[in-house]
Write a protein that holds these residues in place. Structure first.
Motif, PDB file in Angstrom:
ATOM      1  N   LEU A   1      32.893 -60.352 -12.061  1.00 38.14           N
ATOM      2  CA  LEU A   1      33.265 -60.299 -10.475  1.00 38.14           C
ATOM      3  C   LEU A   1      31.904 -60.653  -9.639  1.00 38.14           C
ATOM      4  N   GLU A   2      30.763 -60.101 -10.146  1.00 35.89           N
ATOM      5  CA  GLU A   2      29.446 -60.061  -9.501  1.00 35.89           C
ATOM      6  C   GLU A   2      29.088 -61.584  -9.611  1.00 35.89           C
TER       7      GLU A   2
ATOM      8  N   SER B   1      31.004 -63.531  -7.017  1.00 33.12           N
ATOM      9  CA  SER B   1      30.595 -63.259  -5.684  1.00 33.12           C
ATOM     10  C   SER B   1      29.481 -64.016  -5.097  1.00 33.12           C
ATOM     11  N   ARG B   2      28.323 -64.078  -6.268  1.00 32.42           N
ATOM     12  CA  ARG B   2      27.043 -64.861  -5.990  1.00 32.42           C
ATOM     13  C   ARG B   2      27.207 -66.396  -6.004  1.00 32.42           C
TER      14      ARG B   2
ATOM     15  N   ASN C   1      29.796 -68.578  -4.745  1.00 35.41           N
ATOM     16  CA  ASN C   1      30.499 -69.226  -3.692  1.00 35.41           C
ATOM     17  C   ASN C   1      31.480 -70.097  -4.192  1.00 35.41           C
TER      18      ASN C   1
ATOM     19  N   ALA D   1      39.846 -67.410  -0.933  1.00 39.47           N
ATOM     20  CA  ALA D   1      39.980 -66.414  -1.922  1.00 39.47           C
ATOM     21  C   ALA D   1      41.409 -66.507  -2.458  1.00 39.47           C
TER      22      ALA D   1
ATOM     23  N   SER E   1      44.206 -61.867  -6.974  1.00 38.99           N
ATOM     24  CA  SER E   1      42.660 -61.334  -7.051  1.00 38.99           C
ATOM     25  C   SER E   1      42.095 -60.939  -8.098  1.00 38.99           C
TER      26      SER E   1
END
Length: 327
Positions: free
Chosen positions: A116-117, A120-121, A123, A293, A298
């Motif tokens: 997940l991290e 997020s980084r 894009n 997104a 999700s």
């Protein structure tokens, strides 16, 4: 949209069959340890699903790292064993690719957090293939709970069972697949979390031989959601269903028949012919094209399905001990 497929077992063939029917989507390359041969991918236990044979025009890589170096590929579709998901997802995101990864997301919550991290980084779009979210009976169930039941549910049972996966070496190894609770029943765990939110505690015991569970999600309002099934004797056929009871109405899915049980009688709900994997892949590709997104699926919610699957497995290993879900 140019897609690279990493892993071409049975599920890879199912995804390929969907990709071939999506307008302006092309499978550019595939990565497998051995070159796919005529006859298509190895079959699993879901014989009703459509699979496809790899066209000769598709590039083949024996190492998935080589596929990620291809600048022509916009997105990768990962259909690998679960224990390989984290490494490949992290590398694909770092390579600037959009990523669709088959469920379950990973073996444990710490791996999910890393993924997940990284997403997020990056894009880039990251989605996990929780295909039940695209199946009509489960989408209908969501509408039933929110509209017919007005969110008030008295009882819910979800079930999923099949024979022990003799067709696969890695599935039967708990350290690689997470076992039946994570690999198979995480489908229903994800649905329960989607419908009812996070429980306050969980408990589980074995339902039968091999790798099975009768698990309960306990909610603060008194609701208990029962999730049962798993891997039974090899000859047991695949089955899946649910029953959701409101104040006066009940919705059930049994033997592929969706039925509303009303105070004045039963009413069959027609299940339209559709391909949930096609809908899933189409949705993912549209999210990539529009850089939006994937709210319908999700990855954060997919990570929660992994977390609760492992809590249920821990409870089963402790003979049904109730485990708090409070963080």
């Amino acid at each position: 949209m140019r897609i690279g497929l990493i892993g071409f077992g049975f599920m890879g063939g199912v995804h390929l069959a969907a990709i071939e029917r999506i307008e302006n989507a092309t499978l550019t390359a595939v990565a497998t340890r051995t070159r796919p041969v005529a006859g298509g991918p190895a079959r699993g236990n879901l014989h009703h699903l459509k699979t496809a044979t790899l066209p000769d025009s598709v590039k083949w890589h024996s190492d998935w790292r080589q596929l990620l170096l291809d600048p022509e590929i916009d997105a990768v579709d990962i259909c690998l064993p679960t224990y390989l998901h984290k490494e490949v997802v992290l590398s694909a995101l770092e390579s600037g690719k959009h990523v669709l990864c088959e469920k379950p997301m990973a073996l444990n919550s710490s791996d999910c957090d890393e993924m997940l991290e990284a997403a997020s980084r990056s894009n880039r779009i990251f989605m996990v293939g929780q295909v039940l979210r695209f199946m009509f009976p489960y989408r209908y169930a969501s509408s039933f709970v929110s509209t017919t039941c007005h969110g008030i549910v008295k009882a819910c049972t979800m079930s999923r069972a099949t024979g022990y996966p003799q067709w696969s070496n890695w599935l039967s190894r708990g350290e690689q697949s997470g076992g039946a609770i994570l690999d198979l029943l995480s489908h229903d765990i994800d649905q329960a979390l989607k419908l009812f939110g996070h429980p306050t505690s969980v408990s589980a015991v074995a339902q039968g031989e091999i790798d099975t569970m009768r698990g309960k999600l306990h909610y603060a309002n008194g609701l208990e959601v029962l999730i049962e099934g798993g891997w039974f004797a090899p000859e047991v056929p695949f089955s899946a269903g649910f029953e959701i009871a409101g104040s006066e109405e009940t919705l059930s899915l049994q033997k592929e028949k969706l039925t509303l049980h009303l105070p004045f009688g039963e009413q069959s709900v027609e299940i339209p012919e559709h391909d949930a994997y096609l809908d899933e892949l189409t949705y993912f590709i549209e999210c990539c094209r529009n850089n939006v997104a994937p709210e319908l699926c999700s990855p954060l919610e997919s990570a929660q399905a992994v977390r609760f699957a492992n809590l249920l497995r821990t409870s089963r290993e402790q003979n049904g001990k109730e485990i708090s879900c409070e963080k």
